[in-house]
Structure formats: C-alpha cells, structure tokens
Scaffold this motif. Structure first.
Motif, PDB file in Angstrom:
ATOM      1  N   LEU A   1       2.669   5.903 -15.502  1.00 33.19           N
ATOM      2  CA  LEU A   1       2.326   4.922 -14.347  1.00 33.19           C
ATOM      3  C   LEU A   1       2.615   3.435 -14.946  1.00 33.19           C
ATOM      4  O   LEU A   1       1.837   3.061 -15.737  1.00 33.19           O
TER       5      LEU A   1
ATOM      6  N   LEU B   1       1.967  -0.361 -13.781  1.00 37.14           N
ATOM      7  CA  LEU B   1       1.549  -1.325 -13.070  1.00 37.14           C
ATOM      8  C   LEU B   1       1.497  -2.561 -13.491  1.00 37.14           C
ATOM      9  O   LEU B   1       0.679  -3.442 -12.942  1.00 37.14           O
TER      10      LEU B   1
ATOM     11  N   ILE C   1      -8.437   0.028 -10.592  1.00 38.12           N
ATOM     12  CA  ILE C   1      -7.579   1.518 -10.526  1.00 38.12           C
ATOM     13  C   ILE C   1      -8.782   2.374 -10.948  1.00 38.12           C
ATOM     14  O   ILE C   1      -8.855   3.350 -11.849  1.00 38.12           O
TER      15      ILE C   1
ATOM     16  N   GLU D   1       0.965  -1.092  -0.089  1.00 36.16           N
ATOM     17  CA  GLU D   1       0.075   0.022   0.080  1.00 36.16           C
ATOM     18  C   GLU D   1       0.991   1.239   0.147  1.00 36.16           C
ATOM     19  O   GLU D   1       2.066   1.365   0.221  1.00 36.16           O
TER      20      GLU D   1
ATOM     21  N   LEU E   1      -3.718  -6.304  -7.494  1.00 42.41           N
ATOM     22  CA  LEU E   1      -4.330  -5.091  -7.871  1.00 42.41           C
ATOM     23  C   LEU E   1      -5.634  -5.165  -9.035  1.00 42.41           C
ATOM     24  O   LEU E   1      -5.182  -5.561 -10.040  1.00 42.41           O
TER      25      LEU E   1
ATOM     26  N   ILE F   1      -9.121   6.440 -12.748  1.00 44.36           N
ATOM     27  CA  ILE F   1      -7.660   6.604 -13.271  1.00 44.36           C
ATOM     28  C   ILE F   1      -7.972   7.779 -14.230  1.00 44.36           C
ATOM     29  O   ILE F   1      -7.141   8.622 -14.729  1.00 44.36           O
TER      30      ILE F   1
ATOM     31  N   THR G   1       1.388  -6.288 -11.257  1.00 39.26           N
ATOM     32  CA  THR G   1       0.752  -5.875  -9.860  1.00 39.26           C
ATOM     33  C   THR G   1      -0.503  -6.934  -9.453  1.00 39.26           C
ATOM     34  O   THR G   1      -1.558  -6.534  -9.908  1.00 39.26           O
TER      35      THR G   1
ATOM     36  N   GLN H   1      -4.381  -1.927  -3.892  1.00 40.07           N
ATOM     37  CA  GLN H   1      -5.113  -0.613  -4.323  1.00 40.07           C
ATOM     38  C   GLN H   1      -4.521   0.552  -4.463  1.00 40.07           C
ATOM     39  O   GLN H   1      -3.648   0.627  -3.784  1.00 40.07           O
ATOM     40  N   LEU H   2      -4.874   1.271  -5.248  1.00 35.29           N
ATOM     41  CA  LEU H   2      -4.391   2.668  -5.492  1.00 35.29           C
ATOM     42  C   LEU H   2      -5.078   3.631  -4.515  1.00 35.29           C
ATOM     43  O   LEU H   2      -6.003   3.864  -4.337  1.00 35.29           O
TER      44      LEU H   2
ATOM     45  N   LEU I   1      -3.857   9.521  -5.300  1.00 37.15           N
ATOM     46  CA  LEU I   1      -3.176   9.436  -6.378  1.00 37.15           C
ATOM     47  C   LEU I   1      -4.058  10.164  -7.510  1.00 37.15           C
ATOM     48  O   LEU I   1      -3.032  10.848  -8.394  1.00 37.15           O
TER      49      LEU I   1
ATOM     50  N   ILE J   1       1.036  -4.067  -4.290  1.00 33.24           N
ATOM     51  CA  ILE J   1       0.089  -3.027  -4.390  1.00 33.24           C
ATOM     52  C   ILE J   1      -1.523  -3.835  -4.381  1.00 33.24           C
ATOM     53  O   ILE J   1      -1.632  -4.405  -5.507  1.00 33.24           O
TER      54      ILE J   1
END
Length: 377
Positions: free
Chosen positions: A274, A276, A285, A237, A282, A288, A279, A260-261, A265, A258
């Motif tokens: 960015l 990811l 997103i 995180e 995750l 975004i 991930t 969750q964002l 952000l 990670i």
C-alpha cells in the motif's frame, strides 16, 4: 537501401533516418527492415512504413515473420517463468518509458531488482544512467506479441498508454483481458458495463483528470491483483465496493488527492503493498491494522503522522517488512524505538517539527534498515 533511393528525394533521407531510429541500433532490425525498404522509392511508401512502425512494429510484415521469432529466442532463454512474466510486465509501460522509478515491478515480483538486472544482461532491457531502464521499441513489440499468444489473442494484453484516451477503449471481449495499461491518458471516469472478470493488472497512472472509479467497475474486477493509480491528482475518493476486490495485493495511491480510505479497504485480506506517499490530503488511516498481510507501507509526505494511535495499529501488522513513515522528533521516534521489530521495518523516515527539541542523530543508528531520511521543520 542504396544511394539511388536516397538521392531521389530529400524527404526520403529524413524518413530513412526516422525509420533507422525506430530500429534503435538493433542489427537484426536494421538488416530486415533495410531489405524490406530497398525497393521503396517514393516518399509516400516511406511515410507509410514509418507510420506502421510507429503505430505497431508487429504490423510490419517482415518484423513479424523474421525479427520477432528471432528475438523470442532471448525470451525463451530466460527459462524461469517468473522472469519471463516480469519481462512481459515491462511492456505495459509506454514506448520509450523510463521504468526505474516504478516500484510495481520490484514489489509484484519477488527479487524484482535481481530480475531487472537479469533482463538487462539478456539485452531485453537497456540501462539509462544508474536509476532507470527502458525497453527497446522492437523488443516491446515482441513482448506484446508473446503476451497476445503470438497475435492470436490481442485482447489478453490491452496496452493503450499515452495515446490521448479520454474514456475507456472499446474492447470486443472484456472477458479475455488479463492485463491492461491505460496510463498517461486523459480519462476522467472509469466505468465498465461488462464484467472484466479475468483482469489481474490495471495501470491507470497519470490520468490527471481522473475523478471517479465507479463501484460497479470495482465489483467487476474481483480477480484484480495490481491496481496502480499513481499521480491521478484529481482522484479524491474510492468507492466502498473496493471491499469486493478480494484478490488485490498491490495498491498504489501515491500522489493522489485521496482524503480518506474507504472502510471497505479493511476487507482486503490479501493486500501486501500500500503506497500512500505524497497523499497530502489524507490525515488518517484508521483501521490499517486489519490489513494483516501488509508487507510494504509508505506514509511519507502524507498528513497521516506516526502518532500514538497509528503506531499501536502498525504494531499489530506482524507481516510488515518495509515501512516509510512520517514522525515528530519529540514523541514518535522514542515510541518506534520502543518496539525493535517495528524499528527494523523502517526503511524511510520523515522527521518533522524537530526545531523545538534538538534531534539526537545517534538515535537513528537503531534503525538498522533505514535507507532514506527526510528532515522538515
């Protein structure tokens, strides 16, 4: 050095080879260091020289006086300040590190591929195969010497990569630090009681035990432009205080855990890159679409699929130029192709769950920018 010295002790021969290896075939380095070592006749003297060269070649007096100023001519001859800055950036990586896979150089600097090619032709970088480049040890020392204002401001560039750190290094004046590389260490937590108010670049790749970047620390680095957290497998995180990193343009979270964002952000209005990639924890997103400056986004091998809701958000990113995305053959391909602008952004495509419906390969022709394709059942 001469046979007389080499014949005194077998240990000197072994150490002489190690010292020569440190020169990496550079005639100037071999000549200067050879002359400096000509009068050294004991194993202890040679061990000391090797230790100094290993720790920091710039501490070897003749290197600082004779080699670094001579090599600086190649740096000065680059002319372009952006190219010179790119060269100094390469010194943030560990000694003998193969840098080809690091997108940061290619993305932080416009025309990054061309810049690396120019540095290779100037003999400031060396090609390893077709995909990687390395910086010679002595050339790297020259880059760090220049970056520290010729040794006067050593804390401008703090590079302690792959040295076994378990915590933040001691720095006398955090306000002087502009770029810092702590990659490939064993740091578990990033905290900072002092304000790193001038820090613009932070490399933290491959600190595999890193679990926490404190909110207090993120609040102290408001001028940070580049944050690379690649391969921090224990990092699950980021604190909401990331919203205060208003200058951030490059964020790499690939191969992290990670989940969750952070909502914060979405406040990073300058974020252009960015990553990811991989991930695997995750799944969403959401939000975004608020990153209106975003130009480069990778979602390959993440759990965030290109479903209807995600594709609607991506369509709102009018500056998006480079997209690597994971989709299902039955649904998402058709939806992406329904928006030609978005389809033209796709450079990497991971297609999953296509076994239930035959994949029409001809449909991929519409992805004009596609360079990489992954198929997974």
């Amino acid at each position: 050095v001469g046979d007389n010295t080499l014949s005194r002790d077998p240990g000197i021969v072994k150490l002489a080879r190690w010292v020569a290896d440190k020169c990496g075939g550079l005639p100037l380095a071999l000549n200067v260091i050879g002359k400096a070592m000509a009068s050294k006749t004991t194993v202890r003297e040679w061990e000391h020289a090797f230790n100094v060269l290993t720790r920091s070649a710039a501490e070897f007096s003749d290197i600082k006086k004779k080699i670094l100023p001579a090599l600086k001519f190649s740096y000065d001859s680059l002319g372009d300040q952006q190219l010179q800055s790119c060269f100094l950036y390469c010194a943030l990586f560990p000694e003998d590190h193969q840098m080809g896979e690091y997108q940061v150089i290619k993305e932080v600097y416009n025309e990054g591929y061309a810049m690396l090619g120019t540095l290779i032709r100037a003999n400031l970088l060396t090609e390893v195969g077709t995909e990687f480049v390395v910086m010679h040890d002595v050339v790297r020392e020259m880059a760090l010497w220049i970056a520290s204002d010729f040794g006067k401001q050593k804390e401008n560039f703090v590079v302690q990569a792959n040295v076994g750190l378990v915590g933040i290094p001691k720095v006398k004046d955090w306000g002087a630090v502009r770029r810092m590389s702590l990659m490939e260490n064993e740091i578990e937590e990033i905290t900072c009681s002092s304000k790193c108010c001038e820090l613009t670049t932070l490399f933290l790749q491959q600190n595999i035990y890193l679990k926490n970047l404190t909110g207090e620390f993120l609040q102290s680095i408001k001028k940070l432009v580049v944050l690379d957290l690649t391969k921090n497998y224990s990092l699950s995180e980021l604190p909401e205080q990331i919203s205060e990193m208003v200058s951030l343009q490059y964020l790499n979270l690939s191969e992290t855990s990670i989940e969750q964002l952070p909502v914060g952000l979405q406040e990073l209005k300058k974020l252009t890159y960015l990553n990811l990639h991989t991930t695997k924890k995750l799944s969403s997103i959401s939000g975004i679409s608020r990153l209106l400056s975003l130009r480069w986004l990778s979602l390959v091998e993440s759990r965030a699929h290109g479903d209807v809701s995600l594709l609607k958000e991506l369509q709102l990113l009018k500056n998006l130029q480079n997209l690597q995305i994971k989709v299902s053959a039955e649904l998402s391909l058709e939806q992406i192709l329904g928006d030609q602008r978005l389809a033209n952004c796709v450079t990497g495509l991971e297609i999953v769950d296509f076994q239930e419906k035959p994949l029409d390969i001809s449909s991929l022709e519409s992805f004009e920018s596609l360079r990489e394709l992954w198929l997974a059942s």
